[in-house]
Scaffold this motif. Sequence first.
Motif, PDB file in Angstrom:
ATOM      1  N   ALA A 158      -3.383   3.876   4.786  1.00 42.61           N
ATOM      2  CA  ALA A 158      -4.279   3.468   3.151  1.00 42.61           C
ATOM      3  C   ALA A 158      -5.410   4.344   2.919  1.00 42.61           C
ATOM      4  N   LEU A 159      -6.472   4.909   4.225  1.00 43.20           N
ATOM      5  CA  LEU A 159      -7.104   5.199   3.815  1.00 43.20           C
ATOM      6  C   LEU A 159      -7.253   6.324   3.600  1.00 43.20           C
ATOM      7  N   LEU A 160      -6.305   7.690   3.191  1.00 42.59           N
ATOM      8  CA  LEU A 160      -5.275   8.624   3.141  1.00 42.59           C
ATOM      9  C   LEU A 160      -4.909   8.558   1.800  1.00 42.59           C
ATOM     10  N   ARG A 161      -4.087   7.555   1.380  1.00 41.23           N
ATOM     11  CA  ARG A 161      -3.524   7.322  -0.138  1.00 41.23           C
ATOM     12  C   ARG A 161      -4.826   7.024  -0.580  1.00 41.23           C
ATOM     13  N   ASP A 162      -5.728   6.989  -0.865  1.00 41.88           N
ATOM     14  CA  ASP A 162      -6.979   7.336  -1.903  1.00 41.88           C
ATOM     15  C   ASP A 162      -7.793   8.030  -1.610  1.00 41.88           C
ATOM     16  N   LEU A 163      -7.953   8.846  -0.173  1.00 41.19           N
ATOM     17  CA  LEU A 163      -8.360  10.306  -0.427  1.00 41.19           C
ATOM     18  C   LEU A 163      -7.028  11.137  -1.144  1.00 41.19           C
ATOM     19  N   ARG A 177       0.726  -1.143   0.307  1.00 39.26           N
ATOM     20  CA  ARG A 177      -0.130  -0.019   0.059  1.00 39.26           C
ATOM     21  C   ARG A 177       0.932   1.375  -0.081  1.00 39.26           C
ATOM     22  N   SER A 225      -4.320   1.113   7.821  1.00 40.80           N
ATOM     23  CA  SER A 225      -5.155   1.005   7.458  1.00 40.80           C
ATOM     24  C   SER A 225      -5.453   2.652   7.806  1.00 40.80           C
ATOM     25  N   GLU A 226      -5.232   3.544   8.696  1.00 43.44           N
ATOM     26  CA  GLU A 226      -5.323   4.755   8.395  1.00 43.44           C
ATOM     27  C   GLU A 226      -4.580   5.377   7.176  1.00 43.44           C
TER      28      GLU A 226
END
Length: 230
Positions: free
Chosen positions: A220-225, A23, A217-218
């Motif tokens: 990974a979400l920041l990368r998606d955003l 990720r 996990s956080e």
Amino acid sequence: MGTDRLGLLLDQFDCARERAQVRLTGLGDEEYLWEPVPDCWSIRRRGEATTARAFGPGDWVLDLGAPDIPPSEYAEVARQAADGMSVAKIAEDWSVSVRRVEEVLAHTGPVRPDRTPITTIAWRLGHLHYGFAGGWEWAFGERRRDPKLMVDFTPDASLALERFWAAIDRWREAVAGVTEEQLDTVGFSQYPYGSDPDDPFVDVLWGGNLEFIHHMSEIALLRDLWQHRG
């Protein structure tokens, strides 16, 4: 997959590490330091940090605010008290006043959600880095260096990742050699921030896995955003 306690913890850690490394592939400096909302916590040049306890040994420091016990940790404080830890010792572990611990222990009813700052990828990696570097020092090393002074934070994402994975791999290698007796030893880790000296080492390892998984996990979400910003 191992079925013994250490084997299960190592397998869980290895799985989380493999996914996290995938990720984090391609992380650039701009994304690493991206602040998606105002007043984020991040890494900043010394002298430019606005948080109360920003720390680090070099030119860049990691934001850290005033100490407190977040609502999500009220149950943990109650557990510490039920296990016989004094209010004064709990206050020392959390770097808060005795009065604050007494307020938490007296709380009844629903617990409100935490209101914590949004943190950048740089902050989350830095937080994990000094935690695992310090964890190694205070369980397997000389048990003398302050974890908050062990990591030279950097705005260079590639360099930060290189140093981070080296610290993670050293921790993993050391943990693999832990014996059953050491797993049950209270105070095998003397990490100076938190309850490690009062816990069996197996609990410390479980907590370390949880910390790694939830912060990754956080990230990974920041990368998606980041990919969908704007």
